[in-house]
Design an enzyme around this catalytic site. Sequence first.
Site, PDB file in Angstrom:
ATOM      1  N   HIS A  69       0.878  -1.173   0.000  1.00  0.00           N
ATOM      2  CA  HIS A  69       0.000   0.000   0.000  1.00  0.00           C
ATOM      3  C   HIS A  69       0.915   1.222   0.000  1.00  0.00           C
ATOM      4  CE1 HIS A  69      -2.691  -2.746   2.397  1.00  0.00           C
ATOM      5  NE2 HIS A  69      -3.658  -2.111   1.774  1.00  0.00           N
ATOM      6  N   ASP A 121       1.988   2.125   3.528  1.00  0.00           N
ATOM      7  CA  ASP A 121       2.854   1.298   4.365  1.00  0.00           C
ATOM      8  C   ASP A 121       4.310   1.337   3.908  1.00  0.00           C
ATOM      9  OD1 ASP A 121       1.036  -1.436   3.080  1.00  0.00           O
ATOM     10  OD2 ASP A 121       3.092  -1.020   2.491  1.00  0.00           O
ATOM     11  N   GLU A 159     -11.111  -6.657  -4.486  1.00  0.00           N
ATOM     12  CA  GLU A 159     -10.982  -7.690  -3.440  1.00  0.00           C
ATOM     13  C   GLU A 159     -12.215  -7.682  -2.540  1.00  0.00           C
ATOM     14  OE1 GLU A 159      -7.196  -7.647  -1.397  1.00  0.00           O
ATOM     15  OE2 GLU A 159      -8.119  -8.440   0.403  1.00  0.00           O
ATOM     16  N   GLU A 162      -9.639 -13.456  -1.135  1.00  0.00           N
ATOM     17  CA  GLU A 162      -8.871 -13.726   0.095  1.00  0.00           C
ATOM     18  C   GLU A 162      -9.595 -14.755   0.964  1.00  0.00           C
ATOM     19  OE1 GLU A 162      -7.040 -10.438   2.080  1.00  0.00           O
ATOM     20  OE2 GLU A 162      -7.512 -11.224   4.061  1.00  0.00           O
ATOM     21  N   ASP A 198      -5.361 -13.661  -2.188  1.00  0.00           N
ATOM     22  CA  ASP A 198      -4.694 -13.306  -0.944  1.00  0.00           C
ATOM     23  C   ASP A 198      -4.746 -14.540  -0.066  1.00  0.00           C
ATOM     24  OD1 ASP A 198      -3.962 -10.803  -1.683  1.00  0.00           O
ATOM     25  OD2 ASP A 198      -5.192  -9.724  -0.228  1.00  0.00           O
ATOM     26  N   ASP A 208     -10.885 -10.973  10.996  1.00  0.00           N
ATOM     27  CA  ASP A 208      -9.888 -11.222   9.961  1.00  0.00           C
ATOM     28  C   ASP A 208      -8.531 -11.477  10.631  1.00  0.00           C
ATOM     29  OD1 ASP A 208      -9.011 -11.371   7.372  1.00  0.00           O
ATOM     30  OD2 ASP A 208      -9.073  -9.229   6.969  1.00  0.00           O
ATOM     31  N   ASP A 223      -6.066 -13.204   9.651  1.00  0.00           N
ATOM     32  CA  ASP A 223      -4.956 -13.166   8.692  1.00  0.00           C
ATOM     33  C   ASP A 223      -3.789 -14.070   9.085  1.00  0.00           C
ATOM     34  OD1 ASP A 223      -6.181 -11.388   6.942  1.00  0.00           O
ATOM     35  OD2 ASP A 223      -5.343  -9.618   7.909  1.00  0.00           O
ATOM     36  N   ASP A 233      -1.263 -12.371   2.379  1.00  0.00           N
ATOM     37  CA  ASP A 233      -1.869 -11.293   3.170  1.00  0.00           C
ATOM     38  C   ASP A 233      -2.080 -11.866   4.568  1.00  0.00           C
ATOM     39  OD1 ASP A 233      -3.112  -9.073   4.092  1.00  0.00           O
ATOM     40  OD2 ASP A 233      -4.631  -8.965   2.535  1.00  0.00           O
TER      41      ASP A 233
END
Length: 458
Positions: A122, A125, A253, A289, A317, A328, A330, A360
């Site tokens: 991103h 980031d 997404e 994802e 993802d 989430d 992750d 991700d």
Amino acid sequence: MVKSVRVTPSAKLDDTKGSFMATPAFPDITRIEYEGPKSKNPLAFKHYHATEKLDGKTLRDHLRFAVCYWHTFRNPLSDPFGPGTALRPWDDGSNSVANAQRRVRAAFEFIEKLGAPFYCFHDRDVAPEGKDLRETNQNLDAVAKILKEEQQRTGIKLLWGTANLFSNPRYVHGAATSCNADAFAFAAAQVKKALEVTHELGGAGYVFWGGREGYSTLLNTDLKREQEHLAKFLHLAVDYKKAIGFKGQFFIEPKPKEPTKHQYDSDAAACLNFLREFDLLDDFQLNIETNHATLAGHTMQHELTVAAAAGRLGSIDANRGDELLGWDTDQFPTDIYLATQVMLVVLGMGGFKAGGLNFDAKVRRESFEPVDLFHAHIGGMDAFARGLKIATAIRKDGRLAAFMKDRYASWDRGLGKDIEKGKLGLKELEAYMLKKGEADANTSGRQEMLENLINEFL
Ligand code: XLS
Ligand code: NI
Ligand code: NI
């Protein structure tokens, strides 16, 4: 960034020139090698052999692994009950451009040692926000310069870029779907810049994940107007993509909730309908994802199959959720059964084109040492290498596909064929059944037999 990081005293923190940092970020780790299934070395691949060929294509090209910058290099591993725990000695915790640049060197050292061919980021980031948009764009350029240098040095490529349109409080009501037209304008400017940087870095794609594009209550939300604004926003992005000659693939997404209670891009079917309704279908594919699929109350296999059926499965993802935690989480994907299901769909559509498998995913808060980043990615890559090999074997064997084909045999002849061809209306179908009296008997779906068949290959 996390407050608790300690800086190694010997690190030359402001030296971002040259091919490597003066002091490596992962001094004790050399390149991760393939050692085969019998290896007991936790820092070696047991199944992912990048150059091995399967059906004429290397594992590297089949799987197209990407390291994701936000989790692997920016996630402090905080949770709602406590601050970050991550130890990242190369990171001084400041918001300076120099720190951001140094972090890029550490990231590429990591990705190179891991042997992943791609990364994703991103805008926010990789580079810090400045006092205004102009300064923020300059910060991004300053970091993009180092990203480019490191891409050239290592051969690592950008799978996709994206813009963070959700963290800054200006996006409290959303970005493209905000009630505040100025928030829409800022987001548009941000996407414009992120597209330019992605183009400059040779990105294979660009992702739109609807950060806060949704609502918390319909009492204050004009849903129809917000969705029209989202479509407008995406059309502007498509126009700009063409204007600058960016040939990368656009992805949407899906995610059903979190941060908002209801996100507009809630699942694959909702995204496809939205794209169709607003005449965007030709310009977008889906980035599916795993954890978002489960949050939507679907399986990953369902989401992938829905996207692929519409010819719109683009990228993945790769992560997983936790059945006992409703958000989430992750986590890194380690489930071989799931990886097999994913790769069956990917191989079924002829493999990835612009997309790939982006991790991700973040290490757990308790896994705070730098080496844990390696363990996590090695596990994910090995799981998908196995999934790929198993799915290839299932396809070669052919029994699963033959069963499915045979199950629909009545559609390949006589009546079924004529219906598919559009030759028969309700009148003709009634006449057919009046004459016949009752439908042919059904045969078993054999679910258990097919589940056993899959297990033969695990
Ligand atoms: C958040 C999303 C996000 C996108 C990129 O849940 O997964 O990380 O992949 O903006
Ligand atoms: Ni994602
Ligand atoms: Ni996510």
